[in-house]
Design a protein around this motif. Sequence first.
Motif, short mmCIF file in Angstrom:
data_model
loop_
_atom_site.label_atom_id
_atom_site.label_comp_id
_atom_site.label_asym_id
_atom_site.label_seq_id
_atom_site.Cartn_x
_atom_site.Cartn_y
_atom_site.Cartn_z
N SER A 232 -2.59 -32.49 -64.91
CA SER A 232 -2.67 -32.99 -63.54
C SER A 232 -1.42 -33.79 -63.18
CB SER A 232 -3.92 -33.86 -63.41
OG SER A 232 -3.83 -34.92 -64.33
N SER B 84 1.80 -31.58 -57.65
CA SER B 84 1.21 -30.95 -56.45
C SER B 84 1.23 -29.43 -56.64
CB SER B 84 1.99 -31.33 -55.20
OG SER B 84 3.18 -30.57 -55.13
N GLU B 85 0.30 -28.75 -55.95
CA GLU B 85 0.21 -27.30 -56.06
C GLU B 85 1.55 -26.66 -55.69
OE1 GLU B 85 -1.23 -24.52 -57.38
OE2 GLU B 85 -2.26 -26.29 -58.12
N ASP C 283 -13.25 -24.61 -63.36
CA ASP C 283 -11.84 -24.34 -63.04
C ASP C 283 -11.68 -22.97 -62.38
OD1 ASP C 283 -10.54 -26.64 -64.63
OD2 ASP C 283 -11.94 -25.75 -66.04
N LYS D 211 -10.51 -24.50 -51.86
CA LYS D 211 -9.92 -25.75 -51.35
C LYS D 211 -10.00 -26.86 -52.38
CE LYS D 211 -10.04 -28.36 -47.07
NZ LYS D 211 -10.85 -28.72 -45.90
N ARG D 212 -11.02 -26.82 -53.23
CA ARG D 212 -11.18 -27.84 -54.28
C ARG D 212 -10.45 -27.45 -55.56
NH1 ARG D 212 -11.79 -32.08 -51.79
NH2 ARG D 212 -12.90 -31.55 -49.89
N GLY D 213 -9.57 -26.43 -55.48
CA GLY D 213 -8.74 -26.10 -56.65
C GLY D 213 -9.39 -25.18 -57.66
N SER E 238 -5.00 -17.29 -49.28
CA SER E 238 -5.03 -18.50 -50.08
C SER E 238 -4.44 -18.18 -51.44
CB SER E 238 -6.46 -18.99 -50.25
OG SER E 238 -6.55 -19.86 -51.36
N MET F 182 -5.28 -19.47 -54.00
CA MET F 182 -6.31 -19.66 -55.01
C MET F 182 -7.35 -18.55 -55.00
SD MET F 182 -5.37 -22.24 -56.67
CE MET F 182 -6.77 -22.90 -57.60
N GLN G 29 -0.31 -17.01 -60.86
CA GLN G 29 -1.20 -16.65 -59.76
C GLN G 29 -0.80 -15.29 -59.24
OE1 GLN G 29 -0.45 -19.91 -57.20
NE2 GLN G 29 -2.52 -20.72 -57.36
#
Lengths: 347, 347
Positions: free
Chosen positions: B30, B33-34, B129, B149-151, B165, B167, B326
């Motif tokens: 952590s 930032s993304e 996750d 949105k929550r990763g 997105s 994600m 990704q």
Amino acid sequence: MQKKKVTLKEIAERTGVSLGTVHRAIYGKSGVSEETRARIMEEVVRTNYQIDEAASVLKRRAKKVVVVLPKAHKEDRFYFRGIWKGIQDAAQNMDQYKIYYDFVESDYPLSQIWRELERVYDEKLDEIDGLITMADSEKANIWIGRFAKRGVFTVLLSSYYDEKSSMVSCIKADHARCGILAAEFMDYGIRKEKGKILTFCGDEHIYSNRVYASNFEEKMKEYGYDLIKVEGFGSDEIEKKSREILQRENIQGIFMCNARNTYCICKLVDELNIDRDFLILGTDVYEELIPYFEKGILNAVICQFHWDQGTQAVLKMHKYLSRGIQEQEDHVMPPVLLMKSNVECFL
Amino acid sequence: MQKKKVTLKEIAERTGVSLGTVHRAIYGKSGVSEETRARIMEEVVRTNYQIDEAASVLKRRAKKVVVVLPKAHKEDRFYFRGIWKGIQDAAQNMDQYKIYYDFVESDYPLSQIWRELERVYDEKLDEIDGLITMADSEKANIWIGRFAKRGVFTVLLSSYYDEKSSMVSCIKADHARCGILAAEFMDYGIRKEKGKILTFCGDEHIYSNRVYASNFEEKMKEYGYDLIKVEGFGSDEIEKKSREILQRENIQGIFMCNARNTYCICKLVDELNIDRDFLILGTDVYEELIPYFEKGILNAVICQFHWDQGTQAVLKMHKYLSRGIQEQEDHVMPPVLLMKSNVECFL
């Protein structure tokens, strides 16, 4: 979810060897006989001991694999381009597991590949841990046996290797099923009036050709068709005879059991430009066939996923070199049918 | 053979961040930032820096993935049994990468799956996750958006998710191509006298059904066939109507664009035991179809490798969770044709 892990000590107790021996066996170090190593690995697999692959990669020495196959040129390109691509794509990331590949694209045709194997044996035996090649003749088999005897794990593509060895493993298409599927598809397209089928059975000395073609022929006879058979491998051997038959006989369907003859016959039918109403079914997929699909000359091919044989060979090699798993059972690839609408997805 | 490795320090210099940030980004920690992480990973990929996956697995924390899909029971079993098997087989060895799977086999049908997503969001969001599921309705899409949105990295199967997105990523069959291939195969079998084709287009609210069926219909019209269309999903919705049509009309071919209707129509044709000479082409492969292949009722199925969608989803998840890669581009599976002779290889 996680399985209970068994310790190395427990494995040692169960197999009656020292802890050091178990350790050496699991991490691929020397000083353990093949037999003991096999026994330990079996116990490891049996008890679901999960080797921490990550840790094991970091600890063990680098390994080298040599691939010996004909270069993908001339009429060898239709088949071998796919095989080479499968292997090279899959091998690309293997260096992260400390497995390095050496690609020997031989100028010898498959029937002479034993000459390349002989050279590699003399020049590189001491530095290699794995070998990927094809067994196609008695002479090739002798050299493959020599590599295996010296501890080189060997994966054979599209080969029929009879000698049992824990160091040799095969990957091949299900050639018998390919033949039966080809017959089923041909009959589905003709059905009502069963007539003459022209079949290119390839070279009967090539085991895969023989198994594939004879299964097709048997099934077609069962359905009630008459077969005209042309033997030979590649345009030099089949073109002249085919030209005569195509101009003389009333043919309902044509079938070719290998990549090379598929191209040759499509090209010939296109050139002859005869007024025709027959089906054509070939084998394997490669870009040179696309124009014949587009023109409506080729109705379908039996796809044997030959590039995937290359991929599977690399995975098998990886399993052995990085985790000591010997899969002796042959890996057999099932065939599928491709037509104009989906063939390009498999290039 | 080995590519020259670029050091973390060089990556830091090129992206203008500290060495610590590069380290955190690469090893999935952590505090980055993304956006920065994405930029660093891009540079890493660009410069061919090979992350030592082995070392990275040992260092990072365990990850959890939840899979939310309808349970493979009743008529849902034909399709979802394969999907579940693909996922579970592929997930089996993921614990060696410290990725743990939680399988939620929901009692809700696909149209209500958002209820299960809502429950999982409320009860488990903080511990997960990754998410593998299907988007089939507006409501499901809203919940998927909340997870993303929550990763939570999300992989959708056979779904058409429009919101962009980083994600969310999709895996699906090439439904348009499936339809065209089905038409090509049907026409190959009939060819000479073009007549009436009965087509089961499924539920037009299911995007995959709509794309698949409309491509089949268009192509068949182009070939010159007349189509009789039956809408509906599952035996309750289509059986009665089909029975009437089959007894009244002179049909040359029948086509079903999903797993559920394929079974239902095969069963019906078998029960009706009508004197017939038509072709039947269905979709997907599962053991309940084998008797209909054996009896000669079903000529072929379009195979969408739906179990492989599950496998690919797990691999995509693995790439992201263990290496930060990704893949936003949809993974599209090509279709193939299966007949009696090769269908059993794909069970």
